[in-house]
Design an enzyme around this catalytic site. Structure first.
Site, short mmCIF file in Angstrom:
data_model
loop_
_atom_site.label_atom_id
_atom_site.label_comp_id
_atom_site.label_asym_id
_atom_site.label_seq_id
_atom_site.Cartn_x
_atom_site.Cartn_y
_atom_site.Cartn_z
N GLN A 1 0.83 -1.20 0.00
CA GLN A 1 0.00 0.00 0.00
C GLN A 1 0.87 1.26 0.00
OE1 GLN A 1 -1.16 -0.41 4.67
NE2 GLN A 1 -2.39 1.04 3.54
N LYS B 1 -7.61 -6.06 17.89
CA LYS B 1 -7.32 -4.64 17.69
C LYS B 1 -6.51 -4.08 18.85
CE LYS B 1 -9.53 -4.53 13.86
NZ LYS B 1 -8.70 -4.62 12.64
#
Length: 381
Positions: free
Chosen positions: A70, A276
């Protein structure tokens, strides 16, 4: 705050996230008797170590057949909106622009065109830290039968998910959209977290028609008009006194509003086991979750689809600190509704938590939680 990719953290039985994903893919190839394509979207910070970790799984492929990287964006100094500088470690001056960069990174790297030329039509995307998500053939068949260009898997919100992005409807178009906590004004936070008002959250398990994705890029001059979110951070994630910065990010689930006819599918909690925070990792390593034969991690059947609610003291925000707290592994959480840890503690072997338990150490230095069963009580060490 990690010094390596999150996907390299040990999850269960000596396996990292990547180990389990590679074994999942191998299991699916064997079951479906097809050459299932697997790819990673890496960041500039994770590419080297993840490719090295996966090199032992030769069937997955290598190089651009296995990954695309990315883009990266400069962190912005909060005080004057200039690009941040940090002489101690220049790498901290950059950040990935959120997982919404999946789409432009696929286009810019040539990955989208390469997949289309090879005849691939459907793409399933999930976070590497969600080991409940696999390429489910029944869901793929359903997605294909709907003719929808985009489908989001959603699950019923519980108190453990109230801070995550929820599904909503655009009042003007009637189409589906995703609203993240970073897009929520402070005065609306209570309503945002109301699980009775907003009943479904985005699992980030997404199904995309690649032909439709290519068409959207063409329609929007090579871009997807995703909402940009502003996240407040410090330039060095581990140094709270370092320069305050803003990171501009997009979310891949937000693409649901870009496709006319996009839909959502309510899925069981078994397809959602993410990490997370250290709270999540603490729970995931416990007996509240089980490892299936096809290498998925799912909530134990006894949990009835509801994960234990874990609230660790702020000093355990980073994994290295959490590891010191559980040298013998986490306590049993199979019958735990909620566990709160306040202060510095270590868990002895054979600690069992039932119901709602708060463990407190108001003094200095670490104190041990002795072996035993703790049920619906506050423990002052």
């Amino acid at each position: 705050g990690l010094d390596k990719a999150k996907s390299l953290l040990t999850v269960t039985e000596g396996n990292s996230f990547l180990d389990l994903i590679a074994k999942q893919v191998a299991s699916m190839k064997k079951e479906f008797k097809t050459n299932l394509k697997f790819m990673l979207m890496n960041s500039f910070a994770t590419s080297k170590d993840t490719l090295e970790a996966l090199s032992k799984y030769t069937d997955l492929g290598t190089g651009s057949d296995l990954e695309f990287v990315q883009n990266k964006a400069p962190k912005v100094t909060a005080s004057d909106m200039t690009p941040a500088t940090w002489e101690k470690e220049s790498g901290h001056e950059w950040c990935p622009p959120g997982h919404g960069d999946l789409y432009p990174a696929m286009l810019g790297s040539g990955t989208l065109d390469k997949l289309l030329k090879k005849g691939f039509k459907y793409m399933f995307v999930s976070n590497s830290d969600n080991l409940g998500a696999t390429m489910d053939l029944k869901i793929l068949s359903y997605f294909a039968s709907t003719g929808a260009p985009f489908m989001m898997e959603v699950a019923v919100r519980t108190d453990a998910d109230k801070k995550g992005g929820h599904l909503a409807k655009d009042k003007i178009t009637g189409g589906l959209l995703l609203r993240e906590s970073a897009q929520c004004p402070e005065e609306d936070e209570k309503a945002f977290q109301d699980t009775t008002k907003y009943g479904f959250f985005n699992t980030n398990n997404l199904w995309v028609d690649l032909v439709a994705l290519k068409a959207q890029f063409k329609k929007n001059d090579g871009a997807l008009p995703l909402p940009v979110m502003k996240n407040s951070k410090t330039v060095d994630p581990r140094d709270k006194n370092s320069t305050k910065v803003l990171q501009l990010e997009t979310a891949m689930g937000a693409a649901i509003e870009c496709f006319e006819g996009a839909t959502a599918l309510v899925i069981p909690r078994s397809r959602f086991a993410p990490v997370k925070t250290t709270n999540d990792l603490f729970a995931l390593r416990s007996d509240a979750y089980t490892l299936t034969k096809d290498f998925r991690i799912t909530l134990a059947e006894k949990r009835n689809g509801v994960p234990p609610d874990v609230k660790l003291d702020g000093m355990y925000k980073f994994t290295d600190a959490m590891e010191k707290m559980i040298p013998n592994g986490p306590p049993s959480l199979i019958d735990c509704k909620k566990i709160v840890v306040e202060g510095e503690v270590t868990f002895a072997k054979d600690v069992v938590i039932k119901g709602t338990v708060t463990i407190k150490n108001g003094g200095s230095g670490s104190k041990e939680v002795p072996a035993g069963t703790y049920e619906d009580k506050t423990v002052d060490l």
